[in-house]
Write a protein that holds these residues in place. Sequence first.
Motif, PDB file in Angstrom:
ATOM      1  N   LYS A 262       0.849  -1.193   0.000  1.00 26.90           N
ATOM      2  CA  LYS A 262       0.000   0.000   0.000  1.00 26.90           C
ATOM      3  C   LYS A 262       0.884   1.243   0.000  1.00 26.90           C
ATOM      4  N   THR A 263       0.438   2.268  -0.716  1.00 28.27           N
ATOM      5  CA  THR A 263       1.189   3.515  -0.756  1.00 28.27           C
ATOM      6  C   THR A 263       0.274   4.672  -1.132  1.00 28.27           C
ATOM      7  N   ASP A 264       0.700   5.870  -0.772  1.00 26.72           N
ATOM      8  CA  ASP A 264       0.034   7.093  -1.206  1.00 26.72           C
ATOM      9  C   ASP A 264       0.682   7.660  -2.462  1.00 26.72           C
ATOM     10  N   SER A 265       1.875   7.170  -2.814  1.00 27.85           N
ATOM     11  CA  SER A 265       2.691   7.751  -3.881  1.00 27.85           C
ATOM     12  C   SER A 265       2.347   7.149  -5.243  1.00 27.85           C
ATOM     13  N   ASP A 266       1.888   7.983  -6.160  1.00 28.62           N
ATOM     14  CA  ASP A 266       1.594   7.520  -7.515  1.00 28.62           C
ATOM     15  C   ASP A 266       2.859   7.011  -8.210  1.00 28.62           C
ATOM     16  N   ASP A 267       3.945   7.758  -8.064  1.00 28.98           N
ATOM     17  CA  ASP A 267       5.192   7.374  -8.739  1.00 28.98           C
ATOM     18  C   ASP A 267       5.726   6.053  -8.204  1.00 28.98           C
ATOM     19  N   LEU A 268       5.728   5.902  -6.879  1.00 26.74           N
ATOM     20  CA  LEU A 268       6.220   4.653  -6.297  1.00 26.74           C
ATOM     21  C   LEU A 268       5.343   3.479  -6.701  1.00 26.74           C
TER      22      LEU A 268
ATOM     23  N   SER B   5       9.116  -7.260 -13.418  1.00 26.72           N
ATOM     24  CA  SER B   5      10.448  -7.598 -13.917  1.00 26.72           C
ATOM     25  C   SER B   5      11.131  -8.646 -13.040  1.00 26.72           C
ATOM     26  N   ALA B   6      10.709  -8.734 -11.775  1.00 22.14           N
ATOM     27  CA  ALA B   6      11.278  -9.717 -10.856  1.00 22.14           C
ATOM     28  C   ALA B   6      10.544 -11.056 -10.912  1.00 22.14           C
ATOM     29  N   GLY B   7       9.537 -11.170 -11.774  1.00 24.78           N
ATOM     30  CA  GLY B   7       8.854 -12.447 -11.944  1.00 24.78           C
ATOM     31  C   GLY B   7       7.605 -12.625 -11.111  1.00 24.78           C
ATOM     32  N   PHE B   8       7.112 -11.552 -10.494  1.00 24.92           N
ATOM     33  CA  PHE B   8       5.859 -11.626  -9.748  1.00 24.92           C
ATOM     34  C   PHE B   8       4.678 -11.393 -10.688  1.00 24.92           C
ATOM     35  N   THR B   9       3.527 -11.934 -10.301  1.00 23.63           N
ATOM     36  CA  THR B   9       2.288 -11.704 -11.035  1.00 23.63           C
ATOM     37  C   THR B   9       1.374 -10.827 -10.185  1.00 23.63           C
ATOM     38  N   ILE B  10       0.917  -9.715 -10.732  1.00 21.23           N
ATOM     39  CA  ILE B  10      -0.007  -8.837 -10.016  1.00 21.23           C
ATOM     40  C   ILE B  10      -1.394  -9.470 -10.068  1.00 21.23           C
ATOM     41  N   THR B  11      -1.920  -9.859  -8.921  1.00 23.36           N
ATOM     42  CA  THR B  11      -3.233 -10.515  -8.875  1.00 23.36           C
ATOM     43  C   THR B  11      -4.345  -9.573  -8.422  1.00 23.36           C
ATOM     44  N   THR B  12      -3.992  -8.510  -7.728  1.00 23.15           N
ATOM     45  CA  THR B  12      -4.955  -7.491  -7.309  1.00 23.15           C
ATOM     46  C   THR B  12      -4.311  -6.129  -7.511  1.00 23.15           C
ATOM     47  N   LEU B  13      -5.035  -5.219  -8.148  1.00 23.59           N
ATOM     48  CA  LEU B  13      -4.514  -3.888  -8.416  1.00 23.59           C
ATOM     49  C   LEU B  13      -5.642  -2.878  -8.226  1.00 23.59           C
ATOM     50  N   ILE B  14      -5.486  -2.019  -7.206  1.00 32.11           N
ATOM     51  CA  ILE B  14      -6.542  -1.059  -6.858  1.00 32.11           C
ATOM     52  C   ILE B  14      -5.920   0.323  -6.755  1.00 32.11           C
ATOM     53  N   ASN B  15      -6.414   1.265  -7.556  1.00 29.20           N
ATOM     54  CA  ASN B  15      -5.869   2.615  -7.574  1.00 29.20           C
ATOM     55  C   ASN B  15      -6.531   3.553  -6.574  1.00 29.20           C
TER      56      ASN B  15
ATOM     57  N   HIS C  87      -9.945   3.046  -0.877  1.00 26.44           N
ATOM     58  CA  HIS C  87     -11.095   3.386  -0.039  1.00 26.44           C
ATOM     59  C   HIS C  87     -12.395   3.504  -0.831  1.00 26.44           C
ATOM     60  N   ALA C  88     -12.287   3.601  -2.139  1.00 27.38           N
ATOM     61  CA  ALA C  88     -13.480   3.627  -2.984  1.00 27.38           C
ATOM     62  C   ALA C  88     -13.832   2.239  -3.503  1.00 27.38           C
ATOM     63  N   ALA C  89     -12.954   1.279  -3.243  1.00 30.96           N
ATOM     64  CA  ALA C  89     -13.139  -0.081  -3.750  1.00 30.96           C
ATOM     65  C   ALA C  89     -13.853  -0.949  -2.708  1.00 30.96           C
ATOM     66  N   ASP C  90     -14.388  -2.035  -3.190  1.00 35.42           N
ATOM     67  CA  ASP C  90     -15.051  -2.993  -2.306  1.00 35.42           C
ATOM     68  C   ASP C  90     -14.017  -4.032  -1.876  1.00 35.42           C
ATOM     69  N   TYR C  91     -13.185  -3.627  -0.901  1.00 30.60           N
ATOM     70  CA  TYR C  91     -12.138  -4.523  -0.403  1.00 30.60           C
ATOM     71  C   TYR C  91     -12.267  -4.591   1.107  1.00 30.60           C
TER      72      TYR C  91
ATOM     73  N   PHE D 111      -3.144   0.147  -3.808  1.00 21.58           N
ATOM     74  CA  PHE D 111      -2.941  -1.168  -3.183  1.00 21.58           C
ATOM     75  C   PHE D 111      -2.788  -2.229  -4.253  1.00 21.58           C
ATOM     76  N   LEU D 112      -1.875  -3.171  -3.980  1.00 20.89           N
ATOM     77  CA  LEU D 112      -1.738  -4.316  -4.882  1.00 20.89           C
ATOM     78  C   LEU D 112      -1.336  -5.556  -4.102  1.00 20.89           C
ATOM     79  N   ILE D 113      -1.628  -6.691  -4.711  1.00 20.73           N
ATOM     80  CA  ILE D 113      -1.127  -7.985  -4.248  1.00 20.73           C
ATOM     81  C   ILE D 113      -0.371  -8.614  -5.402  1.00 20.73           C
ATOM     82  N   ALA D 114       0.846  -9.040  -5.128  1.00 18.95           N
ATOM     83  CA  ALA D 114       1.670  -9.682  -6.150  1.00 18.95           C
ATOM     84  C   ALA D 114       2.033 -11.077  -5.669  1.00 18.95           C
ATOM     85  N   SER D 115       1.914 -12.050  -6.555  1.00 13.06           N
ATOM     86  CA  SER D 115       2.157 -13.442  -6.205  1.00 13.06           C
ATOM     87  C   SER D 115       3.400 -13.963  -6.913  1.00 13.06           C
ATOM     88  N   LEU D 116       4.163 -14.759  -6.178  1.00 11.25           N
ATOM     89  CA  LEU D 116       5.346 -15.400  -6.749  1.00 11.25           C
ATOM     90  C   LEU D 116       4.934 -16.772  -7.264  1.00 11.25           C
ATOM     91  N   THR D 117       4.757 -16.887  -8.555  1.00 10.73           N
ATOM     92  CA  THR D 117       4.241 -18.135  -9.125  1.00 10.73           C
ATOM     93  C   THR D 117       5.284 -18.779 -10.034  1.00 10.73           C
TER      94      THR D 117
END
Length: 218
Positions: A158-164, A174-184, A187-191, A212-218
């Motif tokens: 989780k972060t407040d920074s758009d750039d980060l 690039s490190a081989g993770f898969t983004i499984t959840t991506l929320i921009n 607080h407006a999302a149903d999470y 907010f995001l979730i990244a999985s190592l698959t």
Amino acid sequence: MHLRPKPWARPELEACGFFQATPPVHRGQWHHLFKKKQPLHIELGCGKGTFIAELASRHPETNYLAIDLIDAVLGLTKRNIQAAYADKNQAIDNVQIMSWDIERIDMILAPEDGVERIYINFCNPWPRRRFHKKRLTHTKQLEKYKKLLAENGEIHFKTDSDDLFRDSIKYLESAGFTITTLINDLHAADYSDNIETEHERMFSDQGIKIKFLIASLT
């Protein structure tokens, strides 16, 4: 995070049963410090500990490690954990805290520890390009995390920074993770699983969207 010195912090930590003063001695054997052998999750840069206190007390079926560098901060973490568990009338047996430089995380955790999830909340965005390698989500750090994560292990970020946030997506892919959840706009999302941190409330009150995001190592 800038805090005034807290002379009470180190003595309280050293007297605390869930503070580990010498983390490297437990490398590869963290499960032995917990009452039960359960899935192991870690928080990198736990700050004052409001997040880990609520998370760990909600989930006694999981073991947690919380890491920060500053004793004054960890003293508050310790007190917040005690308060959260007292509110729920629970014994503190599934969380450990420690002071350590996260850039050297491979000195305190090993593949044998089988970390299943890493939480990174509102870390320093290090906006200047020359400092990007200090980011906790930089590829350099991700390569270390990959060696610690169990199969299908996850990073929750989780972060407040758009750039980060934008850069971290690139680092993860690039490190081989898969983004499984991506929320921009979290607080407006149903999470429903979100636990709000102090920084999160502060940024949200300023009208800044929480990413907010979730990244999985698959």
